[in-house]
Write a protein that holds these residues in place. Structure first.
Motif, mmCIF file in Angstrom:
data_model
loop_
_atom_site.group_PDB
_atom_site.id
_atom_site.type_symbol
_atom_site.label_atom_id
_atom_site.label_comp_id
_atom_site.label_asym_id
_atom_site.label_seq_id
_atom_site.Cartn_x
_atom_site.Cartn_y
_atom_site.Cartn_z
ATOM 1 N N ALA B 34 0.824 -1.209 0.000
ATOM 2 C CA ALA B 34 0.000 0.000 0.000
ATOM 3 C C ALA B 34 0.856 1.256 0.000
ATOM 4 O O ALA B 34 0.409 2.316 -0.421
ATOM 5 N N ASN B 35 2.092 1.145 0.468
ATOM 6 C CA ASN B 35 2.957 2.319 0.514
ATOM 7 C C ASN B 35 4.036 2.291 -0.566
ATOM 8 O O ASN B 35 5.012 3.040 -0.477
ATOM 9 N N ASN B 36 3.824 1.442 -1.564
ATOM 10 C CA ASN B 36 4.783 1.326 -2.661
ATOM 11 C C ASN B 36 6.205 1.066 -2.177
ATOM 12 O O ASN B 36 7.158 1.642 -2.678
ATOM 13 N N LEU B 37 6.312 0.224 -1.164
ATOM 14 C CA LEU B 37 7.637 -0.149 -0.682
ATOM 15 C C LEU B 37 7.944 -1.554 -1.170
ATOM 16 O O LEU B 37 7.071 -2.412 -1.187
ATOM 17 N N SER B 38 9.217 -1.765 -1.558
ATOM 18 C CA SER B 38 9.583 -3.120 -1.955
ATOM 19 C C SER B 38 9.798 -3.945 -0.680
ATOM 20 O O SER B 38 9.795 -3.411 0.423
ATOM 21 N N GLY B 39 10.017 -5.237 -0.876
ATOM 22 C CA GLY B 39 10.311 -6.084 0.286
ATOM 23 C C GLY B 39 9.327 -7.226 0.407
ATOM 24 O O GLY B 39 8.193 -7.145 -0.061
ATOM 25 N N THR B 40 9.805 -8.312 1.006
ATOM 26 C CA THR B 40 8.933 -9.467 1.204
ATOM 27 C C THR B 40 9.068 -9.983 2.627
ATOM 28 O O THR B 40 10.118 -9.841 3.246
ATOM 29 N N SER B 59 12.996 -1.312 0.656
ATOM 30 C CA SER B 59 13.672 -0.117 0.175
ATOM 31 C C SER B 59 13.776 0.876 1.328
ATOM 32 O O SER B 59 13.021 0.797 2.285
ATOM 33 N N ALA B 60 14.699 1.829 1.183
ATOM 34 C CA ALA B 60 14.908 2.796 2.264
ATOM 35 C C ALA B 60 13.726 3.749 2.367
ATOM 36 O O ALA B 60 13.474 4.341 3.403
ATOM 37 N N GLY B 61 13.025 3.896 1.241
ATOM 38 C CA GLY B 61 11.874 4.799 1.278
ATOM 39 C C GLY B 61 11.156 4.775 -0.053
ATOM 40 O O GLY B 61 11.562 4.075 -0.979
ATOM 41 N N GLN B 62 10.104 5.544 -0.133
ATOM 42 C CA GLN B 62 9.381 5.666 -1.391
ATOM 43 C C GLN B 62 10.219 6.539 -2.319
ATOM 44 O O GLN B 62 10.904 7.456 -1.860
ATOM 45 N N SER B 63 10.146 6.293 -3.639
ATOM 46 C CA SER B 63 10.803 7.222 -4.543
ATOM 47 C C SER B 63 9.905 8.459 -4.675
ATOM 48 O O SER B 63 8.697 8.383 -4.430
ATOM 49 N N ASP B 64 10.538 9.578 -5.073
ATOM 50 C CA ASP B 64 9.736 10.781 -5.289
ATOM 51 C C ASP B 64 8.806 10.529 -6.463
ATOM 52 O O ASP B 64 9.123 9.783 -7.379
ATOM 53 N N SER B 65 7.669 11.175 -6.448
ATOM 54 C CA SER B 65 6.744 10.933 -7.547
ATOM 55 C C SER B 65 6.063 12.232 -7.933
ATOM 56 O O SER B 65 6.253 13.262 -7.287
ATOM 57 N N TYR B 108 -1.230 21.036 -13.030
ATOM 58 C CA TYR B 108 0.072 21.251 -12.391
ATOM 59 C C TYR B 108 0.669 19.908 -12.002
ATOM 60 O O TYR B 108 0.008 19.071 -11.403
ATOM 61 N N ARG B 109 1.920 19.728 -12.407
ATOM 62 C CA ARG B 109 2.614 18.494 -12.025
ATOM 63 C C ARG B 109 3.279 18.703 -10.673
ATOM 64 O O ARG B 109 4.309 19.347 -10.584
ATOM 65 N N LYS B 110 2.631 18.157 -9.668
ATOM 66 C CA LYS B 110 3.098 18.386 -8.309
ATOM 67 C C LYS B 110 4.115 17.323 -7.931
ATOM 68 O O LYS B 110 3.898 16.132 -8.165
ATOM 69 N N LYS B 111 5.231 17.772 -7.373
ATOM 70 C CA LYS B 111 6.232 16.790 -6.935
ATOM 71 C C LYS B 111 5.869 16.294 -5.541
ATOM 72 O O LYS B 111 5.612 17.078 -4.636
ATOM 73 N N VAL B 112 5.837 14.991 -5.422
ATOM 74 C CA VAL B 112 5.571 14.423 -4.092
ATOM 75 C C VAL B 112 6.866 13.781 -3.603
ATOM 76 O O VAL B 112 7.401 12.889 -4.252
ATOM 77 N N VAL B 113 7.371 14.279 -2.495
ATOM 78 C CA VAL B 113 8.615 13.731 -1.971
ATOM 79 C C VAL B 113 8.306 12.425 -1.231
ATOM 80 O O VAL B 113 7.413 12.385 -0.375
ATOM 81 N N GLY B 114 9.000 11.361 -1.590
ATOM 82 C CA GLY B 114 8.758 10.064 -0.949
ATOM 83 C C GLY B 114 9.129 10.077 0.523
ATOM 84 O O GLY B 114 10.025 10.810 0.939
ATOM 85 N N ARG B 115 8.443 9.291 1.297
ATOM 86 C CA ARG B 115 8.749 9.215 2.730
ATOM 87 C C ARG B 115 9.662 8.023 2.988
ATOM 88 O O ARG B 115 9.682 7.067 2.217
ATOM 89 N N THR B 116 10.365 8.077 4.084
ATOM 90 C CA THR B 116 11.257 6.956 4.368
ATOM 91 C C THR B 116 10.458 5.779 4.940
ATOM 92 O O THR B 116 9.414 5.964 5.579
ATOM 93 N N THR B 117 10.970 4.597 4.705
ATOM 94 C CA THR B 117 10.316 3.387 5.198
ATOM 95 C C THR B 117 10.201 3.422 6.722
ATOM 96 O O THR B 117 9.192 3.020 7.294
ATOM 97 N N LYS B 118 11.238 3.958 7.341
ATOM 98 C CA LYS B 118 11.263 4.012 8.790
ATOM 99 C C LYS B 118 10.077 4.830 9.326
ATOM 100 O O LYS B 118 9.383 4.414 10.274
#
Lengths: 292, 652
Positions: B34-40, B59-65, B108-118
């Motif tokens: 749900a948070n677009n984080l990799s991992g199993t 992953s350390a966090g979400q990528s920016d989108s 408008y193309r809004k930049k969303v800064v990814g959040r860290t997994t932590k």
């Protein structure tokens, strides 16, 4: 090897060292330590409390005329109430076992799911029976509800079955062989109780009288509960007396049960009558406490 | 990055652990997704005091989108655009144009800064933990506080070596776990890598599989011939962190007590394994599983032996007391034992059972049914409730009832589950049927049918038991006759019957529907017809023929055709004449054939049916021709659908 009374002293001292009030047994017939006001009423409301006491507990139907090595009409419980529950409560409990000489690195201790419930008191909790080398020695309960009231602070109730525990410690196969004091065994102290108690409870208790007593105490308790709402000066209202009549009802019920005077169908109804009183007192008690 | 989560709690009931682990795994995977984080999730496992999850590849966090925000239409003018830009915190020249079929829009193309997994985990984990489902939860920090199965006392949450910080029920997450309650001292700092090993050194096997193996190895080392008992093994695996089996014994004189009673005490009360002798009889040994490393001084063994001796003494006392009154003398006491408030006493129930058992199984069954409930008044059953029936059977035997009668009493609660076998004798089956049918009929008659998940009298199990006994015992009786015309009860049984054939026997649901559609009063016959369908279904012609029957049924239904007699003289088309002839021929062949043979023969109609639909138009302009064709199809349907309603079969 510790005597019965030494084990008791040690347990009381242990809990006293941890801030508990050491109370004496309640001076009325109860079926379990839980029924004493020190537990039933004190666990209600927002005030912290810590108490430990030995309570002789009467279960007339369990009597065996002093013949059975493990079953008693009246056994003794050490009841500990810690309200609210300290986070290391199980550590403290295990420490109490070590304090009476049980080396838990050499004994097998297991906590097995056992949720306690008393339909008569409208009370229940979540917990375990504590098994030591295959024997149940303690009932451990986190109270959730009492007298039908959700508890504000969750108390831990620790109930030690003293005869079993000391028979275990002393390595005897019959509770009557427990060494109570120098030169006195459990048998010397308690056998007559068990024999005569069984004879009375099973053979002689007057059923009609017991029903009458039940009705009288029920009526008196209900009268007191009903009077609470309209009474000025709530602090002095005798809810404790109302509760004592509930205890009398409960004991009459247990005696009737031992006499085989209550059919399975009636049983549920009579339990509901006692519960109604217990719930009535508990609710009024919470209000009264809030007045202080 | 790897991730380790350990929820440290006070002793969780054994039977709730595996479902909670399953949910923990699913929910954590869903959280990552749900948070677009990799991992199993690599594994989940548990001991009574901890639920643990291992995950890898996070992953350390979400990528920016980028998010495309649609603004006002271009036609709204520059003022609106300015307002939109301002709201988005952008300048006018940063806006794009979005072309849609409704026209052009500012965007408008809004930049969303990814959040860290932590950060994401710290925020989501408290909820994830508290949402784990347990059948009965508690609160412990005070009224209105969080609920869990038992108090949570510590939490380990480590992401790539760093603590994921959060608070739950007054507990701060960290990197510290705890070992065995008494064989280990103090808090233990851990890492993802050394977690299991640290615990092992502190007398905790966090892997249930390893604890199970330690129990099995220990038993093997003791050389005990332990009777396999998966259920007990499972319980012991989940009430210990460091299980160690030991062997104890009891005085051989107790072996005079019935094996059932001894095993009940050992197994259910003491959670011990019983041990068998080479000849299969019970030995005077037992195996207890401790939660410590060893019993070198024999302390735990002797403690267990003393408890068992006391328990066996009780049982012996009950046995002796109970023999003072025969079962037959106890029957009248059942008047004082309530079966159910609205349904009277067990004596009344017994009397009804006798009548039904007499019809089903004759004199022996009636005798057994009359005595079957008398053990409810014995001390042994009051103490060991699970032994009801069994105790009655044992007492009947020593009190001189015939083996037919005592065996029937012994087994009359069977089957206790769908895996359990049915009573081994016809007499026992008759008593079991009488008992269960009486309970069902009585409860339904006073409106106590199960609703939803509520089934306090276990009526579903009772009905399932009836179905199983009837079918597996080969009872050719009218089920509806046994149910006494209660329509609601018939519906209830229909569900149970379908459930039995689908879930227990593994028949396909369309086969079950097809067979039941043509009748289910004789459930043994239902089984025979199902077996036939199952056997014939893979053959070449069957499914196409089923398709043909479905088509026939549709045509007949759509035409609202009710009655009409086939007039052979009106058959004109070659294909319909052939179909008629094929059916005539088939009719002659079916005499005396078994179900599979019949089905195979009916499947032989396929070429004629195919040709008929290929060449013949049922809805002929001529009313009489049309009716005649409908009459022929309706006749075929009714005549050849007695084994199963083929139109229920789902084809290709």
């Amino acid at each position: 090897m510790d005597l019965y009374q030494q084990t008791l002293f040690k347990l009381k001292q242990y809990w006293a060292d941890r801030g508990a009030i050491i109370q004496e047994p309640y001076d009325m017939e109860v079926g379990a330590g839980t029924m004493c006001p020190e537990t039933f009423l004190r666990v209600l409301g927002p005030k912290p409390y810590k108490v430990a006491y030995v309570q002789p507990s009467r279960r007339p139907a369990d009597g065996r005329y002093g013949d059975n090595p493990n079953r008693l009409y009246k056994h003794q419980q050490l009841q500990v109430i810690l309200k609210p529950t300290p986070v290391d409560v199980l550590e403290q409990y295990m420490g109490s076992l070590e304090a009476i000489g049980i080396d838990l690195t050499k004994h097998d201790l297991k906590l097995e799911e056992d949720n306690w419930e008393s339909p008569t008191l409208g009370a229940w909790g979540i917990g375990w029976q504590v098994m030591l080398d295959g024997m149940e020695i303690t009932q451990f309960t986190y109270f959730q509800q009492c007298g039908g009231v959700d508890l504000e602070l969750v108390p831990a109730e620790i109930t030690y079955g003293l005869e079993r525990l000391t028979a275990f410690l002393q390595g005897v196969e019959s509770v009557y062989d427990i060494q109570w004091a120098p030169g006195f065994k459990y048998r010397d102290v308690r056998y007559n109780d068990e024999l005569q108690g069984s004879v009375y409870n099973f053979e002689m208790a007057d059923v009609d009288m017991l029903w009458q007593l039940f009705a009288l105490h029920e009526k008196e308790s209900q009268r007191l509960i009903d009077g609470f709402a309209g009474y000025e000066g709530k602090r002095r209202y005798p809810l404790l007396a109302a509760y004592e009549h509930v205890l009398k009802c409960s004991n009459s019920f247990n005696l009737l049960d031992a006499r085989g005077a209550i059919s399975v169908t009636e049983r549920v109804g009579v339990i509901a009558r006692v519960r109604k009183l217990a719930v009535g007192v508990a609710q009024a008690w919470v209000l009264q406490e809030a007045v202080r | 990055m790897n991730f380790l989560l350990e929820i440290g709690a006070e002793e969780i009931p054994d039977w709730m652990i595996e479902p909670a682990l399953k949910q923990l795994s699913t929910d954590f995977a869903a959280l990552l997704a749900a948070n677009n984080l990799s991992g199993t999730v690599k594994a989940v496992d548990a001991s009574p005091r901890r639920l643990t999850l291992w995950a890898e590849g996070l992953s350390a966090g979400q990528s920016d989108s980028e998010e495309l925000v649609t603004g006002p239409p271009k036609s709204a003018g520059i003022g609106a655009a300015n307002g939109f830009a301002k709201k988005q915190g952008a300048t006018l020249d940063a806006l794009d144009t979005l072309t849609t079929d409704k026209g052009e829009y500012f965007a408008y193309r809004k930049k969303v800064v990814g959040r860290t997994t932590k950060v994401i985990l710290a925020e989501a984990l408290p909820d994830l933990i508290l949402k784990l489902y347990f059948p009965k939860t508690m609160y412990w920090t005070g009224k209105g506080g969080p609920r869990f199965i038992r108090p949570i006392r510590w939490i380990v949450a480590l992401l790539g070596g760093e603590v994921v910080n959060f608070d739950l029920a007054g507990v701060a997450s960290g990197n510290v776990t705890y070992g065995h309650r008494r064989l280990s001292k103090g808090p233990l700092p851990v890492t993802f890598e050394n977690y299991e090993e640290t615990l092992r050194k502190n007398y905790v096997l966090v892997r249930a599989g390893q604890r199970r193996q330690r129990i099995l190895d220990g038993i093997a080392k003791l050389g005990a011939n332990v009777k396999t008992d998966e259920k007990l093994l499972h319980v012991l695996t989940y009430i210990t962190e460091w299980p160690t089996p030991i062997m104890g014994s009891f005085d051989a004189s107790y072996l005079e007590l019935p094996k059932e009673v001894l095993v009940m005490v050992l197994r259910h009360h003491q959670k011990n394994f019983s041990v068998e002798k080479a000849d299969g009889g019970l030995s005077n040994q037992f195996v207890a599983v401790m939660n410590i490393d060893n019993d070198n001084e024999g302390i735990v063994r002797s403690g267990n032996e003393r408890v068992i001796k006391a328990r066996f003494n009780d049982a012996k006392f009950f046995w002796d007391v109970d023999q003072q009154r025969k079962l037959s003398d106890r029957v009248q006491d059942l008047a004082k034992v309530t079966f159910q408030a609205k349904l009277g006493s067990y004596l009344e129930k017994s009397n009804r059972m006798v009548e039904l058992a007499q019809q089903l199984g004759g004199e022996d069954a009636a005798r057994a049914a009359g005595l079957a409930k008398a053990d409810l008044t014995t001390e042994m059953v009051k103490e060991f409730t699970d032994l009801q029936g069994i105790v009655g059977g044992l007492y009947a035997k020593v009190q001189g009832e015939s083996s037919e009668v005592s065996q029937a009493i012994y087994e009359h609660y069977k089957p206790l589950s769908m895996e359990d076998s049915i009573p081994s004798t016809k007499t026992g089956q008759a008593v079991g049927l009488a008992d269960k049918l009486d309970t069902l009929k009585s409860c339904f008659s006073v409106g106590m049918a199960p609703t939803g998940s509520k089934d306090p009298f276990a009526l579903r199990r009772a009905a399932q038991g009836v179905v199983k006994i009837l079918i597996e015992g080969g009872w050719r009786v009218s089920l509806k006759g046994l149910l006494g015309g209660d329509k609601q009860l018939e519906e209830f049984f229909l569900d149970r019957l379908k459930h039995y054939f689908r879930e227990i026997r593994g028949f396909k649901y369309d086969e079950v529907n097809a067979v039941i559609a043509t009748g289910w009063d004789d459930v043994v016959d239902v089984q025979d017809r199902l077996l036939a369908i199952q056997a014939v279904r893979p053959t070449e012609n069957f499914e196409p023929l089923a398709g043909g029957f479905k088509r026939m049924k549709n045509i007949v239904t759509q035409a609202k055709f009710t009655t009409g007699k086939l007039d052979v003289a009106l058959l004109s088309d070659e294909a319909e004449i052939e179909l008629h002839a094929a059916a005539e021929k088939l009719r002659g062949q079916l005499q005396g054939l078994s179900y599979p043979e019949s089905l195979a023969a009916i499947a032989g109609l396929r070429p004629a049916v195919d040709k008929f639909f290929d060449k013949v138009m049922v809805n002929a302009p001529d009313q009489s021709v049309r009716n005649n064709r409908l009459a022929m199809l309706a006749g075929l349907l009714s005549e050849f659908s007695s084994i199963a309603d083929f139109s229920e079969i789902v084809t290709g």
